[in-house]
Write a protein that holds these residues in place. Structure first.
Motif, PDB file in Angstrom:
ATOM      1  N   LEU A 125       0.847  -1.188   0.000  1.00  0.00           N
ATOM      2  CA  LEU A 125       0.000   0.000   0.000  1.00  0.00           C
ATOM      3  C   LEU A 125       0.882   1.238   0.000  1.00  0.00           C
ATOM      4  CD1 LEU A 125      -2.747   1.447   0.387  1.00  0.00           C
ATOM      5  CD2 LEU A 125      -2.418   1.146   2.858  1.00  0.00           C
ATOM      6  N   VAL A 126       0.617   2.153  -0.909  1.00  0.00           N
ATOM      7  CA  VAL A 126       1.420   3.364  -1.020  1.00  0.00           C
ATOM      8  C   VAL A 126       0.498   4.521  -1.378  1.00  0.00           C
ATOM      9  CG1 VAL A 126       1.951   2.969  -3.462  1.00  0.00           C
ATOM     10  CG2 VAL A 126       3.512   4.327  -2.053  1.00  0.00           C
ATOM     11  N   GLN A 127       0.876   5.717  -0.953  1.00  0.00           N
ATOM     12  CA  GLN A 127       0.089   6.890  -1.310  1.00  0.00           C
ATOM     13  C   GLN A 127       0.389   7.337  -2.729  1.00  0.00           C
ATOM     14  OE1 GLN A 127       0.906   9.878   1.721  1.00  0.00           O
ATOM     15  NE2 GLN A 127      -0.915   9.253   2.865  1.00  0.00           N
ATOM     16  N   SER A 151      -3.310   4.663  -2.770  1.00  0.00           N
ATOM     17  CA  SER A 151      -4.385   5.463  -2.187  1.00  0.00           C
ATOM     18  C   SER A 151      -4.272   6.909  -2.643  1.00  0.00           C
ATOM     19  CB  SER A 151      -4.324   5.387  -0.666  1.00  0.00           C
ATOM     20  OG  SER A 151      -3.117   5.940  -0.193  1.00  0.00           O
ATOM     21  N   SER A 152      -5.419   7.546  -2.754  1.00  0.00           N
ATOM     22  CA  SER A 152      -5.433   8.941  -3.230  1.00  0.00           C
ATOM     23  C   SER A 152      -5.292   9.914  -2.067  1.00  0.00           C
ATOM     24  CB  SER A 152      -6.731   9.216  -3.977  1.00  0.00           C
ATOM     25  OG  SER A 152      -7.830   8.950  -3.157  1.00  0.00           O
ATOM     26  N   LEU A 202       3.350   6.930  -8.486  1.00  0.00           N
ATOM     27  CA  LEU A 202       2.205   6.040  -8.602  1.00  0.00           C
ATOM     28  C   LEU A 202       0.897   6.801  -8.499  1.00  0.00           C
ATOM     29  CD1 LEU A 202       3.667   3.064  -6.597  1.00  0.00           C
ATOM     30  CD2 LEU A 202       2.686   2.883  -8.885  1.00  0.00           C
ATOM     31  N   LYS A 203      -0.098   6.285  -9.228  1.00  0.00           N
ATOM     32  CA  LYS A 203      -1.429   6.880  -9.270  1.00  0.00           C
ATOM     33  C   LYS A 203      -2.452   5.845  -8.795  1.00  0.00           C
ATOM     34  CE  LYS A 203      -0.128   9.470 -13.434  1.00  0.00           C
ATOM     35  NZ  LYS A 203      -0.477   9.738 -14.847  1.00  0.00           N
ATOM     36  N   GLY A 245       1.722   9.259  -5.719  1.00  0.00           N
ATOM     37  CA  GLY A 245       2.986   9.968  -5.809  1.00  0.00           C
ATOM     38  C   GLY A 245       4.166   9.197  -5.261  1.00  0.00           C
ATOM     39  N   GLY A 246       3.880   8.108  -4.585  1.00  0.00           N
ATOM     40  CA  GLY A 246       4.936   7.304  -3.988  1.00  0.00           C
ATOM     41  C   GLY A 246       5.540   6.311  -4.960  1.00  0.00           C
ATOM     42  N   SER A 247       6.426   5.464  -4.429  1.00  0.00           N
ATOM     43  CA  SER A 247       7.161   4.503  -5.255  1.00  0.00           C
ATOM     44  C   SER A 247       7.113   3.116  -4.642  1.00  0.00           C
ATOM     45  CB  SER A 247       8.635   4.925  -5.392  1.00  0.00           C
ATOM     46  OG  SER A 247       8.757   6.173  -6.014  1.00  0.00           O
ATOM     47  N   LEU A 248       7.237   2.127  -5.496  1.00  0.00           N
ATOM     48  CA  LEU A 248       7.400   0.736  -5.089  1.00  0.00           C
ATOM     49  C   LEU A 248       8.326   0.070  -6.096  1.00  0.00           C
ATOM     50  CD1 LEU A 248       3.808  -0.567  -4.197  1.00  0.00           C
ATOM     51  CD2 LEU A 248       5.718  -0.299  -2.604  1.00  0.00           C
ATOM     52  N   ARG A 249       9.033  -0.960  -5.653  1.00  0.00           N
ATOM     53  CA  ARG A 249       9.814  -1.778  -6.576  1.00  0.00           C
ATOM     54  C   ARG A 249       9.352  -3.216  -6.469  1.00  0.00           C
ATOM     55  NH1 ARG A 249      16.298  -3.068  -6.940  1.00  0.00           N
ATOM     56  NH2 ARG A 249      15.794  -4.347  -5.122  1.00  0.00           N
ATOM     57  N   LEU A 250       8.875  -3.734  -7.573  1.00  0.00           N
ATOM     58  CA  LEU A 250       8.472  -5.137  -7.640  1.00  0.00           C
ATOM     59  C   LEU A 250       9.642  -5.983  -8.116  1.00  0.00           C
ATOM     60  CD1 LEU A 250       4.945  -4.846  -9.316  1.00  0.00           C
ATOM     61  CD2 LEU A 250       5.576  -4.593  -6.905  1.00  0.00           C
ATOM     62  N   SER A 251       9.690  -7.201  -7.608  1.00  0.00           N
ATOM     63  CA  SER A 251      10.712  -8.154  -8.020  1.00  0.00           C
ATOM     64  C   SER A 251      10.042  -9.401  -8.580  1.00  0.00           C
ATOM     65  CB  SER A 251      11.593  -8.554  -6.839  1.00  0.00           C
ATOM     66  OG  SER A 251      12.268  -7.442  -6.308  1.00  0.00           O
ATOM     67  N   CYS A 252      10.647  -9.971  -9.586  1.00  0.00           N
ATOM     68  CA  CYS A 252      10.206 -11.239 -10.159  1.00  0.00           C
ATOM     69  C   CYS A 252      11.407 -12.168 -10.122  1.00  0.00           C
ATOM     70  CB  CYS A 252       9.713 -11.030 -11.584  1.00  0.00           C
ATOM     71  SG  CYS A 252       9.235 -12.557 -12.430  1.00  0.00           S
ATOM     72  N   ALA A 253      11.380 -13.103  -9.202  1.00  0.00           N
ATOM     73  CA  ALA A 253      12.504 -14.017  -9.023  1.00  0.00           C
ATOM     74  C   ALA A 253      12.226 -15.330  -9.736  1.00  0.00           C
ATOM     75  CB  ALA A 253      12.740 -14.260  -7.540  1.00  0.00           C
ATOM     76  N   ALA A 254      13.190 -15.817 -10.472  1.00  0.00           N
ATOM     77  CA  ALA A 254      13.042 -17.061 -11.222  1.00  0.00           C
ATOM     78  C   ALA A 254      13.832 -18.182 -10.554  1.00  0.00           C
ATOM     79  CB  ALA A 254      13.538 -16.871 -12.645  1.00  0.00           C
ATOM     80  N   SER A 255      13.216 -19.339 -10.509  1.00  0.00           N
ATOM     81  CA  SER A 255      13.906 -20.521  -9.968  1.00  0.00           C
ATOM     82  C   SER A 255      14.535 -21.263 -11.128  1.00  0.00           C
ATOM     83  CB  SER A 255      12.922 -21.425  -9.232  1.00  0.00           C
ATOM     84  OG  SER A 255      11.936 -21.866 -10.131  1.00  0.00           O
ATOM     85  N   ALA A 256      15.618 -20.694 -11.630  1.00  0.00           N
ATOM     86  CA  ALA A 256      16.341 -21.289 -12.754  1.00  0.00           C
ATOM     87  C   ALA A 256      17.772 -20.822 -12.653  1.00  0.00           C
ATOM     88  CB  ALA A 256      15.730 -20.863 -14.082  1.00  0.00           C
TER      89      ALA A 256
END
Length: 125
Positions: free
Chosen positions: A10-12, A124-125, A87-88, A14-25
């Motif tokens: 959850l972020v307001q 969230s707005s 973020l929006k 204008g904020g930021s997040l970093r998503l990760s996609c980890a592979a089992s290979a």
């Protein structure tokens, strides 16, 4: 290869997040896949968000996130990242990563045969 997405939250606005996609290979195997992020909001179809080719410098984006989101990969770590800035509320969705044994990432979800579980992003707005 199997994929696991993480980093949602959850972020307001204008904020930021970093998503990760980890592979089992192994790193060598993961480098043979193009990877993309898709998202799906309740009651809506799944949309392409961003994709990155095997080599790491061929990237494509959904027009509405271009300039705010950046996709990158570190094959030695078997991981693809999605840095999301400014973020929006309309970015709220479950985000999925997917892999395709191709040189370049495409925008069609039917091109991808490996999918990870999603991670929820709420703005969230």
């Amino acid at each position: 290869v199997q994929l696991q997405a993480s980093g949602g939250g959850l972020v307001q606005a204008g904020g930021s997040l970093r998503l990760s996609c980890a592979a089992s290979a192994s790193g060598r195997t993961f480098s043979q896949y193009a990877v993309a992020w898709f998202r799906q909001s309740p009651g809506k179809e799944r949309d392409f968000v961003a994709g990155i080719g095997r080599r790491g410098y061929d990237t494509i984006y959904l027009e509405s996130v271009e300039g705010r989101f950046t996709i990158s990969r570190v094959n030695a770590e078997n991981t693809v990242y999605l840095q999301m800035n400014f973020l929006k509320p309309e970015d709220t969705a479950v985000y999925y990563c997917a892999a395709d044994r191709a040189l370049m990432a495409g925008r069609e979800d039917s091109s991808y045969d490996v999918w990870g579980r999603g991670t929820l992003v709420t703005v969230s707005s």
